[in-house]
Design an enzyme around this catalytic site. Structure first.
Site, PDB file in Angstrom:
ATOM      1  N   ASP A  64     -10.783 -21.321  46.440  1.00 38.00           N
ATOM      2  CA  ASP A  64     -11.295 -21.714  44.990  1.00 38.00           C
ATOM      3  C   ASP A  64     -10.573 -22.700  44.247  1.00 38.00           C
ATOM      4  OD1 ASP A  64     -13.216 -19.321  43.536  1.00 38.00           O
ATOM      5  OD2 ASP A  64     -12.136 -20.752  42.501  1.00 38.00           O
ATOM      6  N   ASP A  67     -18.157 -23.158  43.905  1.00 37.34           N
ATOM      7  CA  ASP A  67     -16.662 -24.212  44.036  1.00 37.34           C
ATOM      8  C   ASP A  67     -15.472 -23.060  44.977  1.00 37.34           C
ATOM      9  OD1 ASP A  67     -16.244 -22.002  42.662  1.00 37.34           O
ATOM     10  OD2 ASP A  67     -14.572 -22.875  41.615  1.00 37.34           O
ATOM     11  N   GLU A  68     -16.540 -21.913  45.789  1.00 42.26           N
ATOM     12  CA  GLU A  68     -15.383 -21.290  46.896  1.00 42.26           C
ATOM     13  C   GLU A  68     -15.895 -21.020  48.201  1.00 42.26           C
ATOM     14  OE1 GLU A  68     -16.151 -18.154  43.628  1.00 42.26           O
ATOM     15  OE2 GLU A  68     -15.239 -17.311  44.960  1.00 42.26           O
TER      16      GLU A  68
HETATM   17  P1  TTP Z   1     -14.933 -19.752  38.948  1.00 41.99           P
HETATM   18  O1  TTP Z   1     -14.178 -20.149  40.493  1.00 41.99           O
HETATM   19  O2  TTP Z   1     -15.046 -18.174  38.100  1.00 41.99           O
HETATM   20  O3  TTP Z   1     -14.066 -20.228  37.774  1.00 41.99           O
HETATM   21  P2  TTP Z   1     -13.289 -21.669  37.150  1.00 41.99           P
HETATM   22  O4  TTP Z   1     -13.345 -22.297  38.696  1.00 41.99           O
HETATM   23  O5  TTP Z   1     -13.726 -22.344  36.267  1.00 41.99           O
HETATM   24  O6  TTP Z   1     -11.318 -20.674  37.108  1.00 41.99           O
HETATM   25  P3  TTP Z   1     -10.567 -20.463  38.196  1.00 41.99           P
HETATM   26  O7  TTP Z   1      -9.174 -20.989  38.038  1.00 41.99           O
HETATM   27  O8  TTP Z   1     -10.141 -19.241  37.325  1.00 41.99           O
HETATM   28  O9  TTP Z   1     -11.569 -19.525  39.594  1.00 41.99           O
HETATM   29  O10 TTP Z   1     -16.228 -20.425  38.771  1.00 41.99           O
HETATM   30  C1  TTP Z   1     -16.462 -21.555  39.271  1.00 41.99           C
HETATM   31  C2  TTP Z   1     -17.717 -22.186  37.942  1.00 41.99           C
HETATM   32  O11 TTP Z   1     -18.682 -22.077  38.104  1.00 41.99           O
HETATM   33  C3  TTP Z   1     -16.274 -22.913  36.929  1.00 41.99           C
HETATM   34  O12 TTP Z   1     -15.854 -24.270  37.110  1.00 41.99           O
HETATM   35  C4  TTP Z   1     -17.982 -22.819  35.624  1.00 41.99           C
HETATM   36  C5  TTP Z   1     -19.026 -21.785  36.318  1.00 41.99           C
HETATM   37  N1  TTP Z   1     -18.696 -20.817  35.957  1.00 41.99           N
HETATM   38  C6  TTP Z   1     -20.071 -20.437  35.100  1.00 41.99           C
HETATM   39  O13 TTP Z   1     -21.260 -21.378  34.659  1.00 41.99           O
HETATM   40  N2  TTP Z   1     -20.632 -19.594  34.259  1.00 41.99           N
HETATM   41  C7  TTP Z   1     -19.554 -18.584  34.124  1.00 41.99           C
HETATM   42  O14 TTP Z   1     -19.106 -17.319  33.901  1.00 41.99           O
HETATM   43  C8  TTP Z   1     -17.934 -18.331  35.117  1.00 41.99           C
HETATM   44  C9  TTP Z   1     -17.455 -17.221  35.449  1.00 41.99           C
HETATM   45  C10 TTP Z   1     -18.298 -19.128  35.947  1.00 41.99           C
HETATM   46 MG    MG Z   2     -12.906 -21.947  40.538  1.00 43.49          MG
HETATM   47 MG    MG Z   3     -15.156 -19.419  41.947  1.00 41.69          MG
END
Ligand code: TTP
Ligand code: MG
Ligand code: MG
Length: 356
Positions: free
Chosen positions: A8, A106-107
């Site tokens: 991720d 992103d994962e």
């Molecule tokens: P995530 O992987 O949940 O979060 P992240 O990558 O920003 O942070 P982390 O380091 O905790 O993994 O989400 C991936 C992307 O999806 C994030 O960059 C933006 C988008 N997203 C939204 O648009 N709305 C949301 O509520 C969340 C949680 C993420």
């Molecule tokens: Mg992320």
């Molecule tokens: Mg994610």
């Protein structure tokens, strides 16, 4: 032994933005939906880790983010760019996978059971992957490794930011037990609240709960909750189905109804499409032809095979059959196109039959 990893990206949207505007590094930056000059109901999509330390979070209204910090750097979302970066990340990740399943922008889960014999192997392999993503793209990620998808995801959360964590099966229960119930993978805010109201504060509380009572309270979801809380998850890493297609079109120099000329064009285009498929390592299932007549009317006709194929001859054959069946006899064509779709990646897979 089953070995599953979850990769991720860290603060993905903002991390992407930092690549093209290095000046925002180490500053409280957020990416959000359109605030419409303060009129919109824009929310924070993600916040850099610097911003998180100050209390800025995904899902928070932008107005609140500004109240917390006046110098918050707001960046409007640019999905197209994040999709592009995501595709680059996933291309690198796939190389390390026996099986690959992207689950969000992103994962991705990857099954690495075949290529890693044990946890030491798995850790070494994932360190290499993490370094490659950092070196080639300049993006940080976190990786969790365990016996199933659920535990891999939980481990990755624990590894954040910029870390790797492996949790062995025998350590799963202890690893989960003290975490708040809301952190269990698959538990949303609403369920989390309900669970707390019933007195399940930690994942350990839920793991020890009587499953019969959980089913009474949460219906079929109760059984799943109980399994999850015990770190049990039998679901497989599901290979993604490629949705794109590959095609060619040809405009004739002079409009034509000559079957010989048209089928020759179909054969040539099928060969080109077949070559491109092979390069990508894709097998297809659907063949489509496009016929554009002199009056600019256009028809698309498709046929789905009963199996997946990689053969250019088969593309040509099916496309020609479609032409013979559906083309208006005697009508002149301006253009003809051949396209294949409903792909699956076959390279690196042992048994095509699995996807038939
Ligand atoms: P995530 O992987 O949940 O979060 P992240 O990558 O920003 O942070 P982390 O380091 O905790 O993994 O989400 C991936 C992307 O999806 C994030 O960059 C933006 C988008 N997203 C939204 O648009 N709305 C949301 O509520 C969340 C949680 C993420
Ligand atoms: Mg992320
Ligand atoms: Mg994610």
């Amino acid at each position: 032994m089953r070995l599953i990893a979850l990769v991720d990206m860290d603060y993905f949207f903002v991390a992407c933005e930092e690549l093209r505007r290095p000046e925002i590094k180490n500053k409280p930056a957020i990416v959000g939906s359109d605030p419409k000059q303060g009129e919109g109901r824009g929310v924070v999509m993600t916040a850099s880790y610097v911003a998180r330390k100050l209390g800025l979070r995904s899902g928070m209204p932008l107005s609140m983010a500004y109240r917390i910090r006046k110098d918050t750097i707001y960046i409007p979302q640019d999905f197209e760019y994040y999709e592009q970066m995501s595709a680059k990340v996933m291309t690198l990740v796939k190389v390390y996978a026996d099986k690959f399943e992207q689950v969000s922008i992103d994962e991705a889960f990857i099954d690495i059971s075949k290529r890693a014999g044990d946890y030491d192997d798995a850790l070494e392999l994932m360190r290499k992957l993490k370094q490659e993503v950092k070196d080639k793209l300049g993006l940080p990620c976190s990786i969790g490794i365990s016996v199933n998808k659920l535990m891999a995801k939980m481990a990755s959360e624990d590894a954040k930011p910029d870390g790797i964590k492996a949790v062995k099966e025998e350590d799963a229960a202890g690893f989960l037990s003290r975490k708040p119930v809301g952190e269990l993978y698959g538990v949303g805010r609403k369920t989390g609240k309900m669970l707390e109201e019933f007195g399940y504060r930690t994942i350990g509380d839920l793991a020890k709960a009587n499953p019969v009572v959980l089913v009474e309270r949460f219906k079929s979801y109760g059984a799943e909750l109980h399994n999850s809380a015990n770190g049990v998850d039998d679901s497989e890493v599901q290979e993604n189905w490629e949705v794109k297609s590959i095609g060619r079109e040809r405009t004739f120099e002079r409009d034509t109804s000559d079957r010989h000329e048209i089928t020759k064009a179909i054969r040539e285009m099928s060969k080109e499409v077949g070559d491109e498929l092979k390069k990508g390592g894709f097998a297809f299932k659907v063949v489509t032809i496009k016929l554009r007549y002199s009056n600019f009317e256009e028809t698309l006709k498709s046929r789905s095979l009963t199996h997946r194929s990689v053969e250019p001859e088969e593309i040509s054959q099916v496309a020609t059959q479609l032409f013979d069946k559906y083309a208006e006899t005697g009508e002149e064509l301006r253009k003809v196109g051949v396209r294949v779709s409903n792909f699956v990646k076959y390279k690196g897979q042992k048994r095509m039959a699995e996807y038939a």
